[in-house]
Design a protein around this motif. Structure first.
Motif, PDB file in Angstrom:
ATOM      1  N   GLY A 169       0.811  -1.204   0.000  1.00  0.00           N
ATOM      2  CA  GLY A 169       0.000   0.000   0.000  1.00  0.00           C
ATOM      3  C   GLY A 169       0.845   1.254   0.000  1.00  0.00           C
ATOM      4  O   GLY A 169       2.062   1.207   0.223  1.00  0.00           O
ATOM      5  N   TYR A 171       0.560   5.394   1.445  1.00  0.00           N
ATOM      6  CA  TYR A 171      -0.187   6.377   2.234  1.00  0.00           C
ATOM      7  C   TYR A 171       0.465   7.749   2.064  1.00  0.00           C
ATOM      8  O   TYR A 171       1.691   7.886   2.080  1.00  0.00           O
ATOM      9  CB  TYR A 171      -0.240   5.975   3.709  1.00  0.00           C
ATOM     10  CG  TYR A 171       1.119   5.787   4.345  1.00  0.00           C
ATOM     11  CD1 TYR A 171       1.732   6.832   5.026  1.00  0.00           C
ATOM     12  CD2 TYR A 171       1.780   4.563   4.269  1.00  0.00           C
ATOM     13  CE1 TYR A 171       2.976   6.664   5.611  1.00  0.00           C
ATOM     14  CE2 TYR A 171       3.025   4.385   4.846  1.00  0.00           C
ATOM     15  CZ  TYR A 171       3.623   5.433   5.508  1.00  0.00           C
ATOM     16  OH  TYR A 171       4.868   5.271   6.067  1.00  0.00           O
ATOM     17  N   PRO A 216      -3.480  -0.632  -2.830  1.00  0.00           N
ATOM     18  CA  PRO A 216      -4.383   0.400  -2.307  1.00  0.00           C
ATOM     19  C   PRO A 216      -3.625   1.664  -1.905  1.00  0.00           C
ATOM     20  O   PRO A 216      -2.430   1.611  -1.586  1.00  0.00           O
ATOM     21  CB  PRO A 216      -5.011  -0.269  -1.077  1.00  0.00           C
ATOM     22  CG  PRO A 216      -4.002  -1.272  -0.648  1.00  0.00           C
ATOM     23  CD  PRO A 216      -3.336  -1.766  -1.901  1.00  0.00           C
ATOM     24  N   ASP A 243     -11.647   2.210  -6.796  1.00  0.00           N
ATOM     25  CA  ASP A 243     -12.019   1.165  -5.843  1.00  0.00           C
ATOM     26  C   ASP A 243     -10.900   0.828  -4.862  1.00  0.00           C
ATOM     27  O   ASP A 243     -11.135   0.154  -3.864  1.00  0.00           O
ATOM     28  CB  ASP A 243     -12.464  -0.105  -6.586  1.00  0.00           C
ATOM     29  CG  ASP A 243     -11.374  -0.662  -7.492  1.00  0.00           C
ATOM     30  OD1 ASP A 243     -10.506   0.113  -7.923  1.00  0.00           O
ATOM     31  OD2 ASP A 243     -11.401  -1.874  -7.768  1.00  0.00           O
ATOM     32  N   LYS A 244      -9.680   1.295  -5.122  1.00  0.00           N
ATOM     33  CA  LYS A 244      -8.570   0.999  -4.220  1.00  0.00           C
ATOM     34  C   LYS A 244      -8.014   2.252  -3.550  1.00  0.00           C
ATOM     35  O   LYS A 244      -6.962   2.209  -2.938  1.00  0.00           O
ATOM     36  CB  LYS A 244      -7.453   0.280  -4.971  1.00  0.00           C
ATOM     37  CG  LYS A 244      -7.801  -1.146  -5.380  1.00  0.00           C
ATOM     38  CD  LYS A 244      -6.595  -1.876  -5.915  1.00  0.00           C
ATOM     39  CE  LYS A 244      -6.931  -3.327  -6.229  1.00  0.00           C
ATOM     40  NZ  LYS A 244      -5.761  -4.073  -6.737  1.00  0.00           N
ATOM     41  N   VAL A 245      -8.726   3.364  -3.683  1.00  0.00           N
ATOM     42  CA  VAL A 245      -8.251   4.627  -3.133  1.00  0.00           C
ATOM     43  C   VAL A 245      -9.181   5.088  -2.015  1.00  0.00           C
ATOM     44  O   VAL A 245     -10.397   5.168  -2.200  1.00  0.00           O
ATOM     45  CB  VAL A 245      -8.174   5.718  -4.218  1.00  0.00           C
ATOM     46  CG1 VAL A 245      -7.667   7.023  -3.612  1.00  0.00           C
ATOM     47  CG2 VAL A 245      -7.269   5.277  -5.351  1.00  0.00           C
ATOM     48  N   ALA A 246      -8.595   5.383  -0.873  1.00  0.00           N
ATOM     49  CA  ALA A 246      -9.334   5.991   0.229  1.00  0.00           C
ATOM     50  C   ALA A 246      -8.858   7.433   0.346  1.00  0.00           C
ATOM     51  O   ALA A 246      -7.684   7.678   0.650  1.00  0.00           O
ATOM     52  CB  ALA A 246      -9.084   5.227   1.527  1.00  0.00           C
ATOM     53  N   TRP A 275      -6.240   1.125   8.417  1.00  0.00           N
ATOM     54  CA  TRP A 275      -5.902   0.954   6.993  1.00  0.00           C
ATOM     55  C   TRP A 275      -4.625   0.132   6.846  1.00  0.00           C
ATOM     56  O   TRP A 275      -4.552  -0.781   6.029  1.00  0.00           O
ATOM     57  CB  TRP A 275      -5.729   2.325   6.341  1.00  0.00           C
ATOM     58  CG  TRP A 275      -5.317   2.263   4.895  1.00  0.00           C
ATOM     59  CD1 TRP A 275      -6.134   2.162   3.798  1.00  0.00           C
ATOM     60  CD2 TRP A 275      -3.979   2.301   4.381  1.00  0.00           C
ATOM     61  NE1 TRP A 275      -5.391   2.125   2.640  1.00  0.00           N
ATOM     62  CE2 TRP A 275      -4.061   2.214   2.971  1.00  0.00           C
ATOM     63  CE3 TRP A 275      -2.717   2.391   4.970  1.00  0.00           C
ATOM     64  CZ2 TRP A 275      -2.928   2.223   2.152  1.00  0.00           C
ATOM     65  CZ3 TRP A 275      -1.590   2.401   4.166  1.00  0.00           C
ATOM     66  CH2 TRP A 275      -1.708   2.314   2.778  1.00  0.00           C
ATOM     67  N   VAL A 279      -4.018  -3.403   5.030  1.00  0.00           N
ATOM     68  CA  VAL A 279      -2.962  -3.538   4.031  1.00  0.00           C
ATOM     69  C   VAL A 279      -2.077  -4.740   4.353  1.00  0.00           C
ATOM     70  O   VAL A 279      -1.736  -5.536   3.459  1.00  0.00           O
ATOM     71  CB  VAL A 279      -2.107  -2.243   3.992  1.00  0.00           C
ATOM     72  CG1 VAL A 279      -0.753  -2.504   3.339  1.00  0.00           C
ATOM     73  CG2 VAL A 279      -2.852  -1.161   3.213  1.00  0.00           C
ATOM     74  N   LYS A 282      -3.818  -7.707   3.498  1.00  0.00           N
ATOM     75  CA  LYS A 282      -4.274  -7.682   2.090  1.00  0.00           C
ATOM     76  C   LYS A 282      -5.798  -7.810   1.989  1.00  0.00           C
ATOM     77  O   LYS A 282      -6.324  -8.572   1.183  1.00  0.00           O
ATOM     78  CB  LYS A 282      -3.561  -8.768   1.281  1.00  0.00           C
ATOM     79  CG  LYS A 282      -2.074  -8.545   1.119  1.00  0.00           C
ATOM     80  CD  LYS A 282      -1.453  -9.519   0.156  1.00  0.00           C
ATOM     81  CE  LYS A 282       0.021  -9.239  -0.069  1.00  0.00           C
ATOM     82  NZ  LYS A 282       0.276  -7.943  -0.724  1.00  0.00           N
ATOM     83  N   PHE A 284      -8.295  -6.051   0.723  1.00  0.00           N
ATOM     84  CA  PHE A 284      -8.765  -5.036  -0.209  1.00  0.00           C
ATOM     85  C   PHE A 284      -9.305  -5.719  -1.450  1.00  0.00           C
ATOM     86  O   PHE A 284      -8.887  -6.824  -1.795  1.00  0.00           O
ATOM     87  CB  PHE A 284      -7.631  -4.065  -0.600  1.00  0.00           C
ATOM     88  CG  PHE A 284      -7.379  -2.997   0.425  1.00  0.00           C
ATOM     89  CD1 PHE A 284      -8.110  -1.814   0.403  1.00  0.00           C
ATOM     90  CD2 PHE A 284      -6.420  -3.180   1.403  1.00  0.00           C
ATOM     91  CE1 PHE A 284      -7.875  -0.817   1.346  1.00  0.00           C
ATOM     92  CE2 PHE A 284      -6.177  -2.190   2.342  1.00  0.00           C
ATOM     93  CZ  PHE A 284      -6.895  -1.005   2.303  1.00  0.00           C
TER      94      PHE A 284
END
Length: 284
Positions: A169, A171, A216, A243-246, A275, A279, A282, A284
């Motif tokens: 991931g 961040y 993600p 769909d994989k982005v917050a 989060w 991650v 996994k 996600f």
């Protein structure tokens, strides 16, 4: 016209920076984990701190790399070691890199540091934790910009000892992710050259997004950021796989606010740590 000292201005951010550091410094006594120092090059800024989880802690599957901020010119891993200590206490091996800085060095040199640091970090991690092979990269402000370069530039990534399949991931907190939407400044010019130049295009993480990245991404940014335009992150997020982005927006927040996630009463602390837990698993 906005007052130069109101929230959302550069001066407002700079005035509050010392208070930001004082708040974070109080967290240092909460942990006895010392970061081991490793050099990855001959320059005195080419090193990283390595934080090991305490004995008896359940080891996570993911190593966390945290790039500090400071406008590509200030800050150090030591100033933010409490963030590495918190994550190490939870079982994550943590790498906190230092890197060469403007005005003597620019994006090209920092890109070299990313490559050298990643190779050295992979070697150190393998020596200490052979079964930890996944990575979560990220950082605050300028550090987030560098982390984005590390994971999105697939051409360079192919020549490093890790690949995108090992990236669990990414961040990014208050990070300048689309330089085209940043206000002109001497800092930006020192880092990326003149707007429209080849160097400027190379230094812009936005240009490396393909939309097919398998990992993600968590982005946190404030609407009243006085140093990094909120739209820089918003446009970056819009180009990624939704769909994989917050994308967490802090209404009326400032540039420094996402960096206070370590505080026990910060709502960003569980947001980030949950989060990171997903991650690592996994989920996600």
């Amino acid at each position: 016209m906005r007052n130069r000292f109101t929230k959302g201005s550069m001066l407002h951010e700079l005035v509050h920076l010392p208070f930001h550091q004082i708040v974070l410094r109080k967290l240092r006594a909460a942990s006895e984990i010392a970061g081991e120092k490793y050099y990855y090059g001959p320059h005195n800024r080419q090193y990283f701190l390595f934080f090991k989880p305490p004995a008896g802690t359940t080891l996570k599957k993911t190593a966390v790399v945290y790039f500090h901020g400071g406008g590509w010119q200030f800050g150090s891993p030591e100033m933010f070691r409490m963030k590495g200590q918190i994550l190490a206490q939870l079982g994550y091996p943590v790498i906190m890199p230092s890197y060469r800085r403007i005005p003597l060095f620019n994006y090209i040199h920092m890109r070299e540091d990313l490559n050298l640091c990643t190779a050295k970090a992979q070697s150190v991690l393998k020596q200490n934790y052979k079964h930890v092979q996944n990575w979560a990269f990220g950082g605050m402000s300028a550090g987030g910009n560098l982390a984005a370069h590390l994971v999105f530039n697939q051409q360079v990534l192919h020549n490093l000892p890790i690949n995108q399949d090992q990236i669990s991931g990414l961040y990014l907190f208050s990070a300048p992710l689309n330089l085209d939407l940043m206000e002109p400044s001497p800092v930006l010019r020192f880092y990326a050259g003149t707007r429209g130049s080849e160097l400027f295009q190379q230094a812009n993480p936005y240009n490396y997004i393909t939309g097919n990245e398998p990992f993600p991404v968590l982005c946190i940014h404030s609407t009243h950021d006085g140093l990094v335009n909120y739209d820089s992150t918003r446009s970056f997020v819009q180009k990624l796989q939704a769909d994989k982005v917050a994308f967490h927006t802090i209404e009326e927040g400032t540039h420094l606010l996402p960096g206070l996630w370590p505080l026990p009463d910060s709502p960003l602390r569980p947001l980030f740590l949950d989060w990171l837990e997903r991650v690592d698993g996994k989920v996600f």
